[in-house]
Design a protein around this motif. Structure first.
Motif, PDB file in Angstrom:
ATOM      1  N   GLY A 165       0.821  -1.204   0.000  1.00 14.68           N
ATOM      2  CA  GLY A 165       0.000   0.000   0.000  1.00 14.68           C
ATOM      3  C   GLY A 165       0.859   1.260   0.000  1.00 14.68           C
ATOM      4  O   GLY A 165       0.604   2.217  -0.723  1.00 14.68           O
ATOM      5  N   LEU A 166       1.908   1.255   0.808  1.00 13.10           N
ATOM      6  CA  LEU A 166       2.810   2.402   0.857  1.00 13.10           C
ATOM      7  C   LEU A 166       3.495   2.596  -0.489  1.00 13.10           C
ATOM      8  O   LEU A 166       3.642   3.717  -0.983  1.00 13.10           O
ATOM      9  N   ILE A 167       3.919   1.489  -1.085  1.00 12.16           N
ATOM     10  CA  ILE A 167       4.599   1.556  -2.382  1.00 12.16           C
ATOM     11  C   ILE A 167       3.685   2.225  -3.404  1.00 12.16           C
ATOM     12  O   ILE A 167       4.083   3.131  -4.135  1.00 12.16           O
ATOM     13  N   SER A 168       2.449   1.765  -3.399  1.00 10.82           N
ATOM     14  CA  SER A 168       1.536   2.278  -4.405  1.00 10.82           C
ATOM     15  C   SER A 168       1.241   3.753  -4.219  1.00 10.82           C
ATOM     16  O   SER A 168       1.068   4.487  -5.183  1.00 10.82           O
ATOM     17  N   SER A 208       5.037   2.196 -10.145  1.00 11.61           N
ATOM     18  CA  SER A 208       4.305   1.604  -9.024  1.00 11.61           C
ATOM     19  C   SER A 208       2.843   1.326  -9.321  1.00 11.61           C
ATOM     20  O   SER A 208       2.342   0.235  -9.076  1.00 11.61           O
ATOM     21  N   LYS A 209       2.163   2.351  -9.837  1.00  8.05           N
ATOM     22  CA  LYS A 209       0.730   2.136 -10.048  1.00  8.05           C
ATOM     23  C   LYS A 209       0.492   1.032 -11.068  1.00  8.05           C
ATOM     24  O   LYS A 209      -0.425   0.231 -10.940  1.00  8.05           O
ATOM     25  N   ASP A 211       7.120   6.415  -7.195  1.00 13.12           N
ATOM     26  CA  ASP A 211       6.844   6.455  -8.646  1.00 13.12           C
ATOM     27  C   ASP A 211       7.142   5.117  -9.269  1.00 13.12           C
ATOM     28  O   ASP A 211       6.473   4.673 -10.181  1.00 13.12           O
ATOM     29  N   ARG A 212       8.208   4.491  -8.782  1.00 15.97           N
ATOM     30  CA  ARG A 212       8.705   3.292  -9.439  1.00 15.97           C
ATOM     31  C   ARG A 212       8.991   2.254  -8.351  1.00 15.97           C
ATOM     32  O   ARG A 212       9.322   2.614  -7.230  1.00 15.97           O
ATOM     33  N   VAL A 213       8.888   0.990  -8.683  1.00 20.54           N
ATOM     34  CA  VAL A 213       9.141  -0.025  -7.663  1.00 20.54           C
ATOM     35  C   VAL A 213      10.013  -1.151  -8.188  1.00 20.54           C
ATOM     36  O   VAL A 213       9.898  -1.550  -9.354  1.00 20.54           O
ATOM     37  N   LEU A 214      10.922  -1.620  -7.316  1.00 16.11           N
ATOM     38  CA  LEU A 214      11.687  -2.820  -7.611  1.00 16.11           C
ATOM     39  C   LEU A 214      11.155  -3.901  -6.684  1.00 16.11           C
ATOM     40  O   LEU A 214      11.181  -3.732  -5.471  1.00 16.11           O
ATOM     41  N   MET A 215      10.675  -4.983  -7.237  1.00 15.28           N
ATOM     42  CA  MET A 215      10.193  -6.066  -6.388  1.00 15.28           C
ATOM     43  C   MET A 215      11.329  -7.055  -6.225  1.00 15.28           C
ATOM     44  O   MET A 215      11.874  -7.543  -7.210  1.00 15.28           O
TER      45      MET A 215
END
Lengths: 258, 320, 281
Positions: free
Chosen positions: B211-214, B234-235, B218-222
């Motif tokens: 939830g915080l990531i979203s 992210s979205k 802006d961008r996420v590394l999983m």
């Protein structure tokens, strides 16, 4: 449906000092009711008194005033030895899987203890079979009998804690933040396990958590606690769509319910 | 735009005879960008950031990690000290232990400045301004208070003030709100977001909370088992994950749009330990889409660009 | 406890463990190993230097120092372990009751403990020696009276730390009787650290007993106690072996137990961080 647990005007105060009298009112006039076969949630932030309430209901700590009824009989005035046979039916699962199991006992001993205390079986073989059976129900196996808690991950330890609670075939289980310390994918596994066990064994569950999405998924009804009081309660479906109190609204808007 | 932080094939292990906890990690972040690093325990998300800053003395590092062109891996303590706390601000997980209980909070912020050559008066004024900026009420008076006189949320704000005190270019926040209540979480995260926007700082947010990531990146590394398995906006990752693990993790959250959801979708099994990583793709034993190919490939698949991001799944074209 | 061998890191620690095992062995088998009767005086052979027959030489009464050192091991270790056993039992008992009762009883017991903490062993020993004569009895009694408070405080602290853990609460929730909780859950988990204290105390008690004997309050000559032997041999300055070997025995024994205590503390105390094992998630 019968009521399995009920509290009436439950009040719990913690004394910081006697002279001058300083105290914290952890639970103030709490009235809750849980019917057989229900999963009821208590949601609140830290300091709301939800964990204290769990300890009061299970009579692990005493209360200042109010009454507690289990299966419509008053238990608030019972002493330790009168309470013992009733404890078989009220079990707890705690938050921290790393401290809820005795690190020096093997899994077999941890689960067997309850069976021995409540004299549920006669022979050693029956005890052994029963332990293996409950371990399999929670997704572990016979191979895990002789291991120690340190050989297991957090999620697996929580399964052992659930097995311990289940072994004595209780009617009512209080879960105090049982998945909050676990990774998300493991949380989902444990929550599914609770659903499955409730269905198979017709358990009544009181599920305490700060996580709204889990409560919404798991519970039929919910009590919202703030600073020791219940400020709102009702069916999850309604409360989550239409919270009435401003605190409840604030709580819901702060969490990321998709 | 030059990269603010650039990692190239970074690997970390904790002892010469053990396996890499993280291997071949590569990513960059530009000024003003907010990057989320998501994953569960054992994914290596915390190790990746803290080890390159020299905050894990027992870690053995390989590869290159450049901050604004300056190499961090193998750099001396002198060099790292000039960067840590000054050009890179850190906000760590536990606000209850991050502050020295014996020092007044004002001193904890201003001492750092004074040791950099600020005058006592300037340091104090700057500190009071910072406390005000992060939302500590009555900052002039509370300058003299001790950490135990503040709630958890307030303490985290003070930690943020310390992190911001020397105008860093990058803020690294490692699970900054895990120990806090949900309403306070929102306040603290909004503060972090505002500060990053106002100051034009880069943000690296390390968390398991999707939830915080979203909402804040802006961008996420999983990350999974020491590897990046997906790199997406992210979205977009929430609407359309590009890797079975990301998808599995998002799916196992209770879905509020489905009434009467009976069971949660789960990822079976447990995340692997570093001494026991599976052959081939590290996720394949738990993956519902895996087939023989996933096991026999030489090593964990590298990230390949796909659609709007990158994915580490060899079947990404068929599945997503 | 026996997994201890795996945790010894440096050669010094390994040496300490070997010595501890060795000295315990000597204490047990002493009477078979001593070549001479430790109490047999021989005035034709006083203060003779170490030789094949008398490995550590002879003392002022012609007694074999080697045999006396061996018997001294038994005497010293037996007395020490006896003292520690008594103080541990008394102290643990008081500590458990204090910790679990809480409130007024806890306060009273701890104040009572504090009073005893104030007594210095030496003065008390002198007092006892004056009352009923010097000797091991005086030394032992003095030590028992002054040492038990340490165990009371330590056990109380350990129990307090453990009694609120979730697994204790779980046992209560299960209906486990209190006595069983104390013996199955509380004590096994709380008292790891106690072993550290015991090991360190062995070293300390050895030194105190030797010290008391040295000044004449404890063991009396001709008893083959190391401290007493040193006191006895002081006057013969040329015959260094009379003082050296008992002194060496005290040094090695006390140090070895101390080192083992440190190893135990390093391995058992959960509050000390062990860099080797620390890995973040």
């Amino acid at each position: 449906m019968n009521t399995i647990l009920e509290t009436e005007n439950l009040r719990k105060e913690f004394f910081l000092s006697y002279f001058p009298k300083r105290s914290v009112l952890a639970c103030d006039d709490i009235n809750i009711k849980i019917k057989e076969g229900e999963i009821v949630g208590i949601v609140g932030e830290s300091g709301s008194g939800k964990s204290t309430l769990a300890l009061c209901i299970s009579k692990l700590i005493g209360i200042q005033s109010g009454k507690i009824f289990f299966e419509n009989k008053e238990i608030s005035n019972l002493n330790n030895s009168q309470m013992r046979p009733i404890r078989k039916n009220i079990q707890l699962v705690f938050q921290d899987p790393y401290s809820s199991l005795n690190p020096r006992m093997k899994v077999r001993e941890i689960i067997a203890e309850g069976l021995k205390i409540h004299k549920l079986f006669e022979s050693k073989d029956e005890i052994q079979d029963s332990i293996i059976s409950v371990l399999e129900k929670v997704g572990l196996s016979e191979n895990d009998l002789n291991k120690y808690p340190k050989d297991f991950s957090g999620g697996q330890r929580q399964r052992i804690a659930i097995a311990r609670a289940l072994a004595v075939k209780p009617k009512f289980i209080i879960c105090d933040e049982p998945v909050s310390a676990l990774d998300m994918s493991i949380q989902a596994q444990i929550i599914n396990l609770l659903v499955k066990l409730k269905n198979e064994n017709n358990l009544s569950i009181l599920f305490i958590s700060h996580d709204l999405s889990v409560i919404n998924f798991l519970c039929e009804r919910v009590y919202v606690m703030q600073k020791g009081r219940i400020i709102e309660d009702g069916a999850c479906k309604e409360i989550f769509k239409n919270p009435k109190e401003s605190y409840t609204k604030e709580l819901f808007s702060s969490s990321y319910l998709k | 735009m030059k990269n603010l932080l650039e990692l190239n094939s970074v690997s970390v292990r904790f002892s010469p005879d053990e396996n890499d906890v993280i291997d071949n990690l590569s990513f960059e972040i530009k000024k003003g960008e907010s990057l989320g690093i998501a994953g569960e325990s054992g994914s290596g998300k915390t190790v990746s950031m803290l080890s390159i800053l020299g905050l894990m003395p027992q870690a053995i590092l390989n590869g290159s990690a450049k901050f604004d062109g300056e190499e961090l891996i193998g750099a001396s303590n002198v060099v790292l000290n000039k960067i840590r706390g000054k050009r890179i601000g850190l906000v760590l997980q536990n606000p209850f232990t991050a502050l020295d209980p014996m020092l007044r909070i004002g001193d904890q912020i201003s001492e750092g400045l004074i040791s950099e050559g600020w005058s006592r008066r300037n340091a104090k004024n700057h500190t009071i301004n910072l406390l005000d900026e992060v939302g500590v009420p009555s900052p002039k008076e509370r300058f003299f208070d001790y950490p135990h006189q503040f709630s958890g949320g307030m303490r985290q704000r003070i930690v943020i003030a310390i992190a911001l005190s020397q105008d860093p270019e990058l803020l690294i926040a490692d699970e900054p709100t895990t120990a806090l209540d949900v309403r306070v979480q929102k306040q603290v995260m909004q503060l972090i977001k505002k500060e990053c926007l106002d100051r034009g700082m880069g943000l690296v947010l390390i968390t398991h909370d999707l939830g915080l990531i979203s909402n804040y990146t802006d961008r996420v590394l999983m990350m999974y088992a020491g590897k990046i398995v997906e790199d997406s906006p992210s979205k977009k990752m929430f609407e359309n994950p590009l890797h079975p693990y990301s998808k599995g993790l998002i799916d196992c959250l209770p879905n509020l749009n489905v009434d009467d959801q009976k069971f949660l979708t789960t990822i079976p099994g447990n995340p692997p330990q570093s001494n026991d990583f599976p052959n081939g793709c590290r996720f394949h034993p738990r993956c519902s889409f895996s087939n023989v190919d996933c096991k026999v490939i030489d090593k964990h698949p590298p990230l390949e660009k796909y659609k709007w991001g990158s994915s580490g799944c060899i079947h990404v074209k068929e599945l997503f | 406890m026996f997994k201890l061998f795996n945790y010894l890191r440096s050669p010094i620690e390994k040496g300490a463990m070997i010595f501890v095992v060795f000295i315990v062995f000597i204490a047990l088998m002493g009477s078979y190993l001593a070549p001479h009767d430790p109490y047999e005086a021989n005035f034709k052979n006083t203060l003779s230097a170490p030789s094949i027959d008398y490995l550590f030489g002879t003392d002022a009464a012609g007694r074999d120092v080697f045999s006396r050192v061996i018997y001294g091991a038994r005497l010293t270790l037996a007395t020490t372990l006896f003292v520690i056993a008594i103080v541990a039992i008394i102290g643990i008992f008081v500590g458990i009751i204090s910790a679990l009762s809480g409130g007024v009883i806890d306060n009273l017991l701890m104040r009572f403990t504090d009073i005893w903490l104030g007594f210095p062993p030496l003065i008390l020993a002198l007092g006892f020696a004056a009352s009923f004569g010097a000797g091991m009895k005086a030394a032992i009694l003095a030590l028992i009276f002054t040492w038990w408070p340490n165990y009371a405080r330590l056990s109380r602290a350990l129990i307090l730390e453990t009694k609120d853990k979730d697994y204790i609460l779980s046992a209560k929730a299960m209906g486990v009787p209190n006595l069983r909780i104390i013996f199955s859950h509380l004590i096994p988990n709380a008292f790891d650290v106690l072993f550290v204290q015991i090991s360190l105390d062995v070293a300390a008690v050895i030194l105190v007993i030797s010290g008391l004997s040295f000044i004449g309050v404890g063991a009396q000559i001709p008893l083959a106690e190391w401290g007493a032997m040193i006191a006895d041999g002081r006057s013969a300055s040329k015959a260094w072996w009379v003082v050296f070997f008992p002194g060496l025995a005290i040094l090695l024994t006390a140090t070895s137990f101390n080192l083992i205590g440190d190893v135990l503390r390093r391995e058992l105390d959960p509050t000390l961080s062990k860099v080797k094992n620390e890995k973040p998630s």
